[in-house]
Scaffold this active site. Structure first.
Site, PDB file in Angstrom:
ATOM      1  N   LYS A 176     -10.306   5.557  -4.202  1.00 15.17           N
ATOM      2  CA  LYS A 176     -11.670   5.101  -4.358  1.00 15.17           C
ATOM      3  C   LYS A 176     -12.608   5.686  -3.302  1.00 15.17           C
ATOM      4  O   LYS A 176     -13.665   6.243  -3.632  1.00 15.17           O
ATOM      5  CB  LYS A 176     -11.653   3.575  -4.254  1.00 15.17           C
ATOM      6  N   THR A 177     -12.203   5.572  -2.050  1.00 19.07           N
ATOM      7  CA  THR A 177     -13.071   6.059  -0.979  1.00 19.07           C
ATOM      8  C   THR A 177     -13.307   7.555  -1.132  1.00 19.07           C
ATOM      9  O   THR A 177     -14.405   8.061  -0.893  1.00 19.07           O
ATOM     10  CB  THR A 177     -12.438   5.763   0.390  1.00 19.07           C
ATOM     11  N   ASP A 220     -19.802  -0.039  -2.309  1.00 22.22           N
ATOM     12  CA  ASP A 220     -18.349  -0.161  -2.272  1.00 22.22           C
ATOM     13  C   ASP A 220     -17.969  -1.638  -2.420  1.00 22.22           C
ATOM     14  O   ASP A 220     -18.753  -2.520  -2.073  1.00 22.22           O
ATOM     15  CB  ASP A 220     -17.856   0.387  -0.927  1.00 22.22           C
ATOM     16  N   GLU A 221     -16.777  -1.909  -2.901  1.00 23.70           N
ATOM     17  CA  GLU A 221     -16.289  -3.290  -3.054  1.00 23.70           C
ATOM     18  C   GLU A 221     -17.301  -4.146  -3.799  1.00 23.70           C
ATOM     19  O   GLU A 221     -17.599  -5.279  -3.398  1.00 23.70           O
ATOM     20  CB  GLU A 221     -16.013  -3.921  -1.679  1.00 23.70           C
ATOM     21  N   GLN A 234      -9.361  -7.379  -7.593  1.00 23.18           N
ATOM     22  CA  GLN A 234      -9.219  -7.617  -6.160  1.00 23.18           C
ATOM     23  C   GLN A 234     -10.365  -8.459  -5.611  1.00 23.18           C
ATOM     24  O   GLN A 234     -10.675  -8.418  -4.419  1.00 23.18           O
ATOM     25  CB  GLN A 234      -9.147  -6.288  -5.397  1.00 23.18           C
ATOM     26  N   ARG A 278      -0.355  -3.541  -1.738  1.00 20.05           N
ATOM     27  CA  ARG A 278      -0.460  -2.912  -0.421  1.00 20.05           C
ATOM     28  C   ARG A 278       0.782  -2.086  -0.099  1.00 20.05           C
ATOM     29  O   ARG A 278       0.777  -1.268   0.813  1.00 20.05           O
ATOM     30  CB  ARG A 278      -0.617  -3.964   0.703  1.00 20.05           C
TER      31      ARG A 278
END
Length: 782
Positions: free
Chosen positions: A32-33, A208-209, A239, A635
């Site tokens: 994503k980043t 973001d997020e 998430q 994770r």
DNA sequence: TGAGCGTCAATTAGC
DNA sequence: TTGACGCTCA
């Protein structure tokens, strides 16, 4: 305009999409980043001026990382991209538009503690309960109101109290965290001309997020990037784990509705986890109803099965987790690549103990701590007063710190006079005012006068001195440092060291400030404290030159910036050099990844938390617990341990929790052993046998939520002897021939023993892996 | 002012 | 069980 060849087709689509709102649904570990960063670079390479790009994140860590990576791609041009957290962006807008909302540029940002002490004062003055709990409730209500959440308040005078709170903040030239976003939104709504200035500057917005945005944040985005602007939001509805602090998952679920014609790109290819882990995560998350629906896939193989630990109690659980990690370490995996997650902080103590006993190095990962120390807060309070003497909360904090003989009664008289005369406390300390304060003896008057002289000296400094010099004065001239230097105890020594460290940090800020100034660069995104507000966006629609708003205010620049950084920044993050196992809550785990992950307390009542199981619980709460579990699973790269305990001592009770219902949603073949049967609690058995009606909604000692009448406790106190039933944590193993269980290798037979007690070295023969030398404490008798 | 004691409550936590 | 907080007493 070359894109790296290894962007997959979806990532590429997200990077190059133009001409309309874009929703990127980015699964865990899907790069994503990378997409955001490349999108920014791509925009710039296509000719967008860097300063016309705004990228917003939630945490400083994420912002910092993004900034670094953009800079790596773009070089110095990246400096002009405005990469910021929501709150920091709000603060910067407010600094520039301060006068328009009745503040000065030097306004102080109040943190939770400051808010709390202000709230207590308001409540006290209104003759209401002023304990912490009430103050917290009050602030929560105020915050809900700021967030636009209608509140059917029970008290009736909430609006009036909230108004008093607001007025006190303004009188102190201060804002709270909520204001950092709410005030810009209010301003933009009231002043289209101001909004237009900012809009003219910003052509491209990336978020973001996005699943974590609350209403105010969403509004701010709507204002800055209304439908039609180039808005790209990135997030993962699966998430979303911050509902409880205002995040509204409907923003991401309803994006296509709110932004008509929005393009949607799903990033489903996972580059992080092995297949079994992804399959397990998928099994858990797909039980949720309202989701965009993604299915992560990987080109990796299935990898290991999930290790399922079934422990006797929470200590046994911790020991087994430790054993599992030690084993992986023996196999060559660094401790730094491992993590243990838990649902609630109360679980951490036992885990820590187990790590210490097993001699496994660990760190507890949590937010800030340096700036929460009392001595640092004192020093910072002085610094904030130097810049903004009207900040009553800060003055009250230091009025008798270090002790200068200003006791409660004197302070009370001072405050009363101030509020009577409608003055801030600092003004009430002026010589002519001190004379008017009633009931003071000469000594108290003199001491108050001395405090005012001290403050004036310090304020004077703030206008001329560097941040380092100011900080030095704040700890030396005030006597803060001397107070601790005089003492011998290790704690005092530490406090003194912390204070010096603060001065060091301020000095570093001076250096950075100077560097930025000499390079004519924008300090980390949009310059926060430079230039008059008109200078930001050009008034006539001509895009501003980069650097056109760099006319500086010489005084206090570095100090202001230092204070803002302290207010908005957490612990200096990033540096985790040591090879240690990370212990943290599941919430803190979001965004991180490890080779090996253990999740402790996979039980109904823990994960999902009992609050999501009880009477009034909404399905949304359960859905969020499920997402939390999903976050935890995803994770892990290669090893995932999940554990539950038969019995668990928590908050003084002993509970018998069923294995988490989420485990039942994982295909059974993904575990290395069958799920344990759900056991009936001994109490339930006992009570049923004695003819008492037993009807618990689930099988554990259940404490009803307070609001549902009384908090009756099951079972009655005195039942704690139950603990005796639990097997000893450290197994008394040593005898050869004994059958034992190991967390990773399963059941085996002891074929040799070297020494005895928990440290004995055993040779255990396992059917699966053959002979292993294992320290006795890592094994339990079967 | 601060140490000592009893009471009460108890997810999660970013800026 | 821990911890935070408020109250009391020296």
């Amino acid at each position: 305009m070359d894109l790296p060849a290894d962007l997959n087709p979806e990532q590429r689509a997200a990077v190059v999409h133009r001409g309309g709102p874009l929703l990127v649904l980015a699964g865990a570990g899907s790069g994503k980043t990378r997409v955001i960063v490349h999108r920014i670079a791509h925009l710039v390479e296509a000719g967008a001026p860097p300063w016309s790009i705004l990228a917003v994140t939630f945490t400083n860590k994420a912002a910092g990382e993004m900034r670094d990576r953009v800079e790596r791609l773009l070089g110095p041009a990246a400096r002009d991209v405005w990469v910021s957290t929501f709150h920091s962006a709000g603060a910067q807008i407010l600094r520039r538009e301060a006068e328009a909302v009745g503040l000065t540029r030097e306004f102080t940002i109040y943190d939770e503690d400051d808010q709390l002490s202000l709230a207590k004062r308001i409540l006290r003055e209104a003759n209401r309960e002023a304990d912490s709990a009430s103050a917290r409730d009050f602030l929560a209500a105020v915050d809900r109101a700021k967030n636009g959440v209608a509140d059917h308040d029970r008290t009736g005078d909430l609006p009036e109290l909230a108004e008093r709170y607001r007025r006190s903040l303004r009188a102190a030239n201060a804002v709270d965290f909520g204001d950092l976003l709410a005030l810009p939104v209010e301003l933009f709504q009231k002043r289209p001309d101001v909004l237009a200035r900012w809009r003219r500057r910003i052509d491209h917005v990336l978020v973001d997020e996005f699943q974590d945005t609350n209403l105010v944040q969403f509004k701010l985005l709507e204002l800055l990037a209304p439908p039609g602007t180039d808005l790209c939001v990135v997030g993962d509805d699966d998430q979303s784990i911050y509902r409880w602090r205002g995040a509204d998952i409907s923003h991401i679920l309803g994006f296509e509705r709110d932004y008509e014609g929005a393009a949607v790109v799903k990033l489903e290819r996972n580059y992080r986890s092995d297949g079994n882990i992804l399959a397990a995560a998928q099994g858990v998350i797909e039980k949720n109803e309202h989701r965009h629906g993604k299915r992560l896939w990987t080109e990796r193989g299935p990898g290991e099965k999930l290790h399922l630990l079934w422990a006797q109690d929470e200590r046994d659980e911790a020991d087994r987790i430790a054993a599992g990690l030690a084993e992986l370490h023996e196999g060559g995996l660094p401790y730094g690549e491992m993590a243990v997650f838990y649902r609630i902080n109360a679980q951490s103590r036992v885990l820590e103990e187990a790590m210490r006993i097993a001699r496994i190095p660990y760190v507890i990962v949590r937010g800030r701590s340096f700036y929460e120390r009392a001595e640092i807060k004192d020093a910072v309070a002085y610094l904030r007063l130097m810049v903004n003497p009207r900040s009553d909360v800060d003055l009250l904090r230091i009025v008798n710190s270090p002790p200068r003989g200003l006791g409660e009664t004197t302070i009370e008289r001072l405050s009363r006079h101030a509020s009577f005369a409608n003055l801030c406390l600092y003004d009430a300390l002026a010589p002519q005012e001190v004379l008017r304060i009633e009931g003071l003896n000469a000594g108290a008057r003199a001491r108050l006068g001395k405090l005012r002289v001290l403050l004036d000296e310090l304020c004077e400094l703030a206008h001329t001195a560097s941040a380092g010099t100011a900080a030095e004065a704040a700890i030396v001239r005030t006597g803060l440092l001397g107070r601790w230097e005089a003492a011998q105890e290790p704690e005092a020594v530490e406090r003194a060291e912390n204070l010096r460290e603060l001065v060091g940090a301020a000095g570093e800020m001076d250096a950075r400030f100077e560097r930025d100034r000499s390079e004519g660069a924008r300090p980390e995104g949009l310059p926060a404290f430079l230039g008059p507000s008109e200078a930001v966006p050009a008034a006539d629609g001509v895009p501003p030159e980069p650097g056109s708003d760099l006319d500086e205010t010489p005084e206090g620049g570095a100090l202001l910036r230092f204070l803002e950084e302290i207010a908005l920044l957490g612990e200096a993050d990033g540096n985790t050099p040591a090879d240690r196992v990370s212990l943290m809550t599941l919430h803190a785990a979001k965004g991180l990844e490890f080779d090996a992950v253990a999740i402790a307390g996979m039980e109904d009542g823990i994960l999902p938390h009992s609050r999501a199981l009880g009477f009034g619980a909404s399905p949304e709460e359960m859905a969020e617990e499920r997402r939390l579990c999903y976050v935890g699973f995803t994770r892990a790269r290669h090893h995932l341990m999940v554990s539950c305990a038969r019995a668990r001592a928590l908050f003084g009770d002993l509970r018998f929790n069923a294995p988490s219902r989420f485990l039942a949603d994982v295909p059974a073949e993904l575990f290395d052993r069958p799920l344990p049967e759900r056991e009936e609690s001994p109490w339930k058995r006992e009570r049923a046998a004695s003819g008492v009606h037993v009807d618990y909604s689930y099988d554990q000692s259940y404490r009803a939520p307070r609001s549902f009448g009384g908090g009756r406790r099951y079972p009655p106190r005195g039942r704690r002897t139950m603990e005796l039933e639990v097997a000893p944590t450290v197994a008394p193993v040593g005898a050869t021939g004994m059958t034992v269980r190991h967390a990773v290798f399963g059941v085996g037979r002891v074929v040799a023993a070297d020494g005895d007690g928990p440290d004995a070295k055993l040779t255990v023969r396992f059917p699966s892996v053959g002979d292993k030398r294992i320290v006795a404490r890592f094994v339990t008798p079967v």
